[in-house]
Design a protein around this motif. Structure first.
Motif, PDB file in Angstrom:
ATOM      1  N   GLU A 120      25.221  64.658  93.415  1.00 20.03           N
ATOM      2  CA  GLU A 120      25.059  64.842  91.974  1.00 20.03           C
ATOM      3  C   GLU A 120      25.314  66.276  91.538  1.00 20.03           C
ATOM      4  O   GLU A 120      25.841  66.518  90.456  1.00 20.03           O
ATOM      5  CB  GLU A 120      23.651  64.417  91.543  1.00 20.03           C
ATOM      6  N   LEU A 121      24.935  67.233  92.363  1.00 20.99           N
ATOM      7  CA  LEU A 121      25.139  68.641  92.013  1.00 20.99           C
ATOM      8  C   LEU A 121      26.636  68.937  91.880  1.00 20.99           C
ATOM      9  O   LEU A 121      27.075  69.511  90.886  1.00 20.99           O
ATOM     10  CB  LEU A 121      24.495  69.545  93.068  1.00 20.99           C
ATOM     11  N   ALA A 122      27.420  68.534  92.855  1.00 18.78           N
ATOM     12  CA  ALA A 122      28.868  68.765  92.801  1.00 18.78           C
ATOM     13  C   ALA A 122      29.501  68.001  91.647  1.00 18.78           C
ATOM     14  O   ALA A 122      30.399  68.518  90.975  1.00 18.78           O
ATOM     15  CB  ALA A 122      29.510  68.370  94.132  1.00 18.78           C
ATOM     16  N   ALA A 123      29.039  66.787  91.394  1.00 17.55           N
ATOM     17  CA  ALA A 123      29.606  65.970  90.319  1.00 17.55           C
ATOM     18  C   ALA A 123      29.329  66.572  88.943  1.00 17.55           C
ATOM     19  O   ALA A 123      30.112  66.379  88.015  1.00 17.55           O
ATOM     20  CB  ALA A 123      29.054  64.551  90.398  1.00 17.55           C
ATOM     21  N   ALA A 124      28.241  67.303  88.794  1.00 14.83           N
ATOM     22  CA  ALA A 124      27.863  67.882  87.501  1.00 14.83           C
ATOM     23  C   ALA A 124      28.499  69.249  87.246  1.00 14.83           C
ATOM     24  O   ALA A 124      28.373  69.792  86.146  1.00 14.83           O
ATOM     25  CB  ALA A 124      26.339  68.006  87.419  1.00 14.83           C
ATOM     26  N   LEU A 125      29.182  69.799  88.239  1.00 20.52           N
ATOM     27  CA  LEU A 125      29.762  71.144  88.092  1.00 20.52           C
ATOM     28  C   LEU A 125      30.848  71.145  87.023  1.00 20.52           C
ATOM     29  O   LEU A 125      31.805  70.385  87.097  1.00 20.52           O
ATOM     30  CB  LEU A 125      30.343  71.617  89.433  1.00 20.52           C
ATOM     31  N   ILE A 126      30.687  72.035  86.037  1.00 20.57           N
ATOM     32  CA  ILE A 126      31.686  72.216  84.982  1.00 20.57           C
ATOM     33  C   ILE A 126      32.668  73.294  85.392  1.00 20.57           C
ATOM     34  O   ILE A 126      33.866  73.172  85.183  1.00 20.57           O
ATOM     35  CB  ILE A 126      31.012  72.583  83.654  1.00 20.57           C
ATOM     36  N   GLY A 127      32.158  74.385  85.974  1.00 18.16           N
ATOM     37  CA  GLY A 127      33.051  75.465  86.362  1.00 18.16           C
ATOM     38  C   GLY A 127      32.318  76.615  87.011  1.00 18.16           C
ATOM     39  O   GLY A 127      31.090  76.673  87.030  1.00 18.16           O
ATOM     40  N   ALA A 128      33.112  77.536  87.554  1.00 16.59           N
ATOM     41  CA  ALA A 128      32.603  78.747  88.195  1.00 16.59           C
ATOM     42  C   ALA A 128      33.078  79.949  87.394  1.00 16.59           C
ATOM     43  O   ALA A 128      34.207  79.949  86.878  1.00 16.59           O
ATOM     44  CB  ALA A 128      33.096  78.833  89.626  1.00 16.59           C
ATOM     45  N   PHE A 129      32.216  80.963  87.327  1.00 19.26           N
ATOM     46  CA  PHE A 129      32.478  82.136  86.495  1.00 19.26           C
ATOM     47  C   PHE A 129      32.111  83.383  87.266  1.00 19.26           C
ATOM     48  O   PHE A 129      31.066  83.426  87.924  1.00 19.26           O
ATOM     49  CB  PHE A 129      31.668  82.055  85.196  1.00 19.26           C
ATOM     50  N   ARG A 130      32.952  84.407  87.180  1.00 17.07           N
ATOM     51  CA  ARG A 130      32.712  85.663  87.877  1.00 17.07           C
ATOM     52  C   ARG A 130      32.326  86.719  86.853  1.00 17.07           C
ATOM     53  O   ARG A 130      33.017  86.914  85.846  1.00 17.07           O
ATOM     54  CB  ARG A 130      33.971  86.089  88.640  1.00 17.07           C
ATOM     55  N   LEU A 131      31.204  87.396  87.086  1.00 14.48           N
ATOM     56  CA  LEU A 131      30.732  88.432  86.173  1.00 14.48           C
ATOM     57  C   LEU A 131      31.752  89.564  86.075  1.00 14.48           C
ATOM     58  O   LEU A 131      32.327  89.973  87.077  1.00 14.48           O
ATOM     59  CB  LEU A 131      29.386  88.983  86.623  1.00 14.48           C
ATOM     60  N   THR A 132      31.948  90.060  84.867  1.00 14.89           N
ATOM     61  CA  THR A 132      32.929  91.123  84.630  1.00 14.89           C
ATOM     62  C   THR A 132      32.267  92.457  84.365  1.00 14.89           C
ATOM     63  O   THR A 132      32.945  93.473  84.354  1.00 14.89           O
ATOM     64  CB  THR A 132      33.831  90.771  83.433  1.00 14.89           C
TER      65      THR A 132
END
Length: 133
Positions: A120-132
């Motif tokens: 469920e955790l992987a299925a709910a992933l919208i995206g990954a973001f890197r702090l700038t």
């Protein structure tokens, strides 16, 4: 120290909505403290409701991070709750499993946990973001 290493220091901390200390953290609080411990000064968006408020969480993330196509340890992960992004965590490689994982303050577990990026955790992933910042 990396952001995921900083987040790992909070494992076991009790979950508390709007929590911002070792006595209690919510998912946003964990990201804020781990980022702070790694030298990133992010503004606190509190107060906010426990349920997603449209695209507010995504917009808040995008003000300080860029979407990345490949997840790396330390990236901020955004997860769907219903239609909208409503939960965040920090990407990691679990030290014992050597597998992709997520460190997050997760209400159903009532504490900060590190769990594999599967089901469920992987299925709910919208995206990954890197702090700038």
């Amino acid at each position: 120290m990396t952001i995921d290493e900083a987040a790992r220091a909070y494992l076991g901390t009790p979950w508390r909505h709007l929590g911002r200390s070792t006595t209690g953290l919510d998912c946003i609080g964990l990201v804020l403290l781990a980022a702070r411990d790694n030298g990133h000064a992010l503004p606190d968006p509190a107060p906010y409701a426990r349920e997603p408020q449209g695209t507010a969480l995504l917009e808040g993330i995008l003000a300080h991070a860029v979407r990345v196509p490949t997840v790396e340890p330390g990236d901020v992960l955004l997860f769907r709750m219903g239609l909208y992004g409503g939960h965040v965590g920090i990407a990691s490689t679990h030290p014992a499993w050597r597998a992709p994982a997520c460190i997050h303050a997760y209400a159903p577990h009532r504490r900060v946990v590190e769990q594999p990026m599967e089901g469920e955790l992987a299925a709910a992933l919208i995206g990954a973001f890197r702090l700038t910042e």
